[in-house]
Design an enzyme around this catalytic site. Sequence first.
Site, PDB file in Angstrom:
ATOM      1  N   ASP A   1       0.862  -1.156   0.000  1.00 12.50           N
ATOM      2  CA  ASP A   1       0.000   0.000   0.000  1.00 12.50           C
ATOM      3  C   ASP A   1       0.912   1.223   0.000  1.00 12.50           C
ATOM      4  O   ASP A   1       2.100   1.123   0.288  1.00 12.50           O
ATOM      5  CB  ASP A   1      -0.844  -0.059   1.283  1.00 12.50           C
ATOM      6  CG  ASP A   1      -1.721   1.137   1.421  1.00 12.50           C
ATOM      7  OD1 ASP A   1      -2.253   1.587   0.406  1.00 12.50           O
ATOM      8  OD2 ASP A   1      -1.861   1.631   2.556  1.00 12.50           O
TER       9      ASP A   1
ATOM     10  N   THR B   1      -0.178   4.923   1.079  1.00 15.70           N
ATOM     11  CA  THR B   1      -0.420   5.845   2.176  1.00 15.70           C
ATOM     12  C   THR B   1      -0.316   5.136   3.515  1.00 15.70           C
ATOM     13  O   THR B   1      -0.973   4.141   3.747  1.00 15.70           O
ATOM     14  CB  THR B   1      -1.828   6.450   2.040  1.00 15.70           C
ATOM     15  OG1 THR B   1      -2.044   6.714   0.673  1.00 15.70           O
ATOM     16  CG2 THR B   1      -1.951   7.689   2.862  1.00 15.70           C
TER      17      THR B   1
ATOM     18  N   ALA C   1       8.916  -0.523 -16.171  1.00 16.66           N
ATOM     19  CA  ALA C   1       7.976  -0.260 -15.092  1.00 16.66           C
ATOM     20  C   ALA C   1       6.593  -0.096 -15.702  1.00 16.66           C
ATOM     21  O   ALA C   1       6.445   0.531 -16.742  1.00 16.66           O
ATOM     22  CB  ALA C   1       8.377   0.997 -14.345  1.00 16.66           C
TER      23      ALA C   1
END
Lengths: 1166, 314
Positions: free
Chosen positions: A425, A427, A764
């Site tokens: 994750d 945040t 990426a």
Amino acid sequence: MTEIKNVQIELHTPHVLNSMEERDSKNLFDYQYDNIEKKGNYAQKYQSKNRKITSNRPDYQLPDNSIQTSKYTLLNFFPKQLFEQFSKLANVYFVLMGALQMVPEVSISSGIPTIYLPLGFIILVSGAKDFYEDYKRRTSDNEENKQQVTAFDGKDFVKIPSYELRVGHIVKVNQDEIISADMILLRSSEKKGICYVETKSLDGETNLKQKNVHVDLLQTFKSDDCFGQLDKRIILKYQAPTPYLYKFIGETTTSNLQVSSINFNNFLLRGCNLRNVKYVFGLVAYTGHDTKIMMNSYKARTKRSKLEVKMQQFILIIFITQFIMCIIASLVYSITYFNNRQYLNYLYIGENTSEYTIPYNFFVRFGNWMLIFNNFVPISLLVTLEMVKFIQGKIMTLDEKLNQPRVQTSNLNEELGQIEHIFSDKTGTLTCNIMEFKQIIIGNQNYGDILRSSDDYIRDDELLNYPQVSNVDFRDKTLMQAINDKNHIMHDKVEECLKMISICHTVISDQKDGKLIYNATSPDELALLNFARFVGFEFLGTDENNIKRISYQEQIIEYQLLEMFEFTSARKRQSILVQVINTGDIYLFSKGADSVLLDQVRLSKEELNKNEYHQLVQRLQEYGKIGLRTLVLSKRKLSKQEYEEWHKRYQLATQQIENREEKMQVLQDELEKNYEILGATAIEDKLQQDVADTIAAVKAAGIKVWVLTGDKIETAINIGYSCSLLTNNLVQHIVDEKEELLINERLDDILNKIPTLQTTQGQALIISGDALLHALKPDIQKKVAEVCGYCEVVLCCRVSPKQKQDVVSLIRGRNQLCSTLAIGDGANDVNMITAAHVGVGIRGVEGQQAARAADYSVQEFRELRRLLFFHGRECYRRNSVLVCYTFYKNILVVLPQFWYGILSMYSAQSLYDTFIYQLFNILYGALPIMIYGIFDEEYDADQLTDNKLQNYYQQGPQGVLFNIQIVLFWVFCGFWQAAILCFFPTYTISENFVENSGFTHHLWAQGTMIFGLIVVICNLKVLLFSNTYTPALLGSISFSMISYLLSWIILDNIPQAEAYVVFQSLFQTPNFHFGNILVIAAICSIDIALNIKLNRVLQKVNQNTSIKTPFSLNNLSIHQPPKIGGKLNNKAHTGFAFNCLDRDELEDQDKIDLYGIDNQVQSQNG
Amino acid sequence: MSDSKGFLHWLFFKKWHPVPSVGSTIALFSIIGVIFVALGIVITVINNNIQEVTIYKYDQKCSPVEYNKKCSFMYKLDNMKAPIYFYYELENFYQNHRRYVKSKSSTQLSGEEISLSDAEKYCDPIIYNKDLEVWQQDVYVTEQNILIPTERKPDDIASPCGLVAKSFFNDTYTLSLEEKNIVLNQTGISWPNDKGKKYKRAPNSESTQWIDPENEHFIVWMRTAGLPTFRKLWGRIEQDLEEGEYKFEFENNYNPQMFAGAKNIVLSTSGPFGGKNLFLSIAFIVVGVIQLLIALAFLIKKIRAGNSFGQKNE
């Protein structure tokens, strides 16, 4: 599913009550509730039918608001637990063996089912564990169910426990309270019927979401105490419960027959927090397990580590081997017996008895052999492993270098050492969820980039002289000098820029305890505004007449707000049109992405090439590279005429019905041009400590890192840069399309492109949630997985909790052998955490849900490094050895009896005393390996955590230490050593007699010697493969051997025992001692030689796969020149990011969810 | 460190990392190898000094071969030093067969009476007197191996019961040189402690049992052998034997044809470690040689690979 869709379409049609009958009906509210199906399971009964309810008339047939996540009740615990235990194959096997032990013809333990003792122990332990875990769940359920809520009981608002809430109740929610059921908004304490909710626990986003009371309802409920009035009743028709988080379809009918359609914007979800308004009233629509959050929660599966799954397979293989060996042994016996039966008269088997026949002999001997081989499938393994893992977990929690990690599933210790994929994750996990204002560029001057040693650095003690604000880390005095010194060259520019910052925003100010408080939906704006305050430009607020005031050097400047152009992700800018009240000047201030604003600069081409502009762009690129979030600030001065002319047209446009939005946009664009650049800001989304290092180390160890975030693409890319996940020498592929076809094309495009790139270049993938929705459909899924396979780094943006889970499942599904780890801190990560092989929760600010659902929980992201590289790696190594050793140990104790069959016609004669044999796995061979499993250390903990000398971690993901070859090697060792253990002692003592007395030894002396040697060899073996010797290990080895000696001494004195005085007599026999030396030396020396060979093979495997990109990642520091490459998609990254309430996206939600439904259907079918 | 955390910390966290060097490993292997080869040679020498005489299938030496009769044969022996152990050896007799081994009652043998159900449980298939051999049914064999005729009810529980007891080896031997009897000491041929403890006479032994459990030949027989070819001690000759033609006289009671095997007589002198054991001497030398070979292999590798060999993962 199709049915539900039809109903939705029905609800979408215009809602006018046409028929006169209905219009006149006084009995509008007089109907029977019919919201449930008569039959079916829970889902069919309650979740299949659309609902129609009246406010204040709770439907008691629908389930109440209680939730239950616990599996058992007191009553059903026992039967359910039993069922679960015996659905395990191993347990059934052991029960059958126990039954076999009770058959007198077959039993080798005189009819006593000795195996039931350890079996009972295992079942009891795991039962107790289950009970305890379920008890914890039950208490947390109870806590939640008993939460007090304020509900309307017909006359008054009363406090009732949450579980008593029913559909139809009207509930009052106060500020900062958690909403306890899904409800539609009826009234808010705020005049316009607006309220804000924080949906952290649902989607992990920390910015506030705005919800509003439907206009019609705003008219109906005009006061706080009107809910009891009969004419204020409303009827709510709405869809059956669905799991789609962003979807609600319903309609209300008021008593004056006004029908209005209610959508997601009028709908509050359970689990959200109410913010910024004093209180709201809502009508409960879904309760308990029907709420969106509950329908989105997935039951925690029991997780098993890869090692354990493999172990089960090997156990099965071993069982099959056992089966085959037993068949061979009993076949050999029955045939030999049949051929030699006339020479075996001394056995007195009657010719007419069934024992004379081949089948009978076969089956009885087969039973005998199965019981002799009983230990072959090691029952002790399960217990030992469980206990060792539990203590390993305990030791992890005691690690002083970790901040009190919690281990909830110690089953997965070794899985931590095999991780190939990390899903993180953003945040709260990578970032602290704190925005800090860092730097500002005004004109061609950069402020904030200052060294600590500089004179202009604001030291900590000096900081006290400045306004105390949060979210600002700005230490540059030169800016203050420019502000305070009116003659400074930069003074005017600085002042203008800061004024612009302090009015161009959507923040609402509020007074609390005499202090000015900003309520911002965007953390970026809060940081900007606090920065302005820090340097002396304080935004005071906006009054009813839309006048914005700022205070600056004891004077108050007033601005009349004329227009506000909101931020959307398409526009990438936010503008404000204001008139300075003192002077009457009209300005348009904008802030936003450089890509948009710099294109609209009022400059000629030559000027564009000028130094100043270039400096700005270069600065922005530098900011971008270190992951700062940048916003460009610009202004445009308008003449009054210009404005008035435009304003008229704009007014007209706002009144249009058709294409209103587009027309307004065109007009907005007309103004947002010819800018003058004021400057740019840089805000840091503050990373947690050592995140970049940790990610670099994890990547260097060969682990793929994916970041799944609810944030926007820009934000995600920024964070990618700041935590060194993305660098300018990675080729970025961005997939942001919203239609299936386009996404498909895009993916094909990428796949075609990849082979043409230099092999040295990394890839990426950056993919948005919308694209992901399509990409996770079965036919595209493969392509995505393929692209992902090429990519070192994948960023998924704007993903919902469900999507996070889907992404994890995608990877799991693509490669069954690949271990995944999900790490997150919010409730929105729970799905992902439960879906991954290992879930790690961060106990942070966002509450405990993730930590509770996780298998391990830590305080910070960086602790992952030690958790994986030291604890995980070592646990994997130790547990692998433990499992192999247990196989080996049991082979060693069982197989000599098989080999002895050659000398005893395979008549299933056991060599050992039953009693002693049973104690083998409890007393003589249990403790040292446990100590090894808990305390052995191959390398120093810090050296492993560092993982720099060599990639120590790689052995785990490669599965080098536990695979079929390794297990076969151990099994092979068991076989030859067992052979030596059987024949050497036999021929050493049975061929001979003791000096001076001429006595010979019998079968039991031989068995005793063999068993004694097994105990010694087993324990010495632990010593051989241990890396570290602790007093405990040495002590436990001595203990095992001594306890064996002691039990023989006891047995030696019981005349009834077969082995009576055997021990004594053996010790008198010199050949016994010679034999011991011979066997120990022979086995140990060959074993050492083989193991040195094996270790060298393993080492070669390790070396071949050692670190691909050794730790050159330090070159990411700002001062290094950017590397070549990465030209494909990314022109140098400039770091624009802005988090804000986004109107566009709110409206997109409906579309998104329709896809969601399709996806759901497919995944259910599949 | 241990001061602050005390004993437990010392116990679990005081760590030694012994990493044996290649040199020491090679040295260890070669030293042990040499010792083993040496030991093997010593044992071989000792073995060669032990005299062991096996008279194969002695029952075939009488003609005609008849059972339950006395019989004698002549056999030439070399000089042998006392003590000389006199064994009988049976070939192809599976005393270690599962059915055979378990068919006896320890309780009964230690002099206690057992119930019928116990007898059925432990002694199957030889439970009653009538299940015994015919010669066993109406005699009592005393401690001195003398047969006394007695009568017992055929339906009483046999004592001792079970297969092992029933198959009791009952040949007897005498040995003489030129009509001079050579004493075969038949006492002290069983392990001390067995007699009187594990094997104890029942109260009315003569009337209830067919053999005295304290009969040492019986005790020796009851200790079931671990190999299908086994020797059991029958007597000790406590005088030196001169070279000469010895007369072996024996009562040919036990019929080896029932197990398709052979019965032999073995006479052996003893060395410092007991009787002859070819296995040990060979095994020691082989294991020693293997260790030397391993040491050699390491040495070659070390020379070839230089310093890097054996450095653990560094």
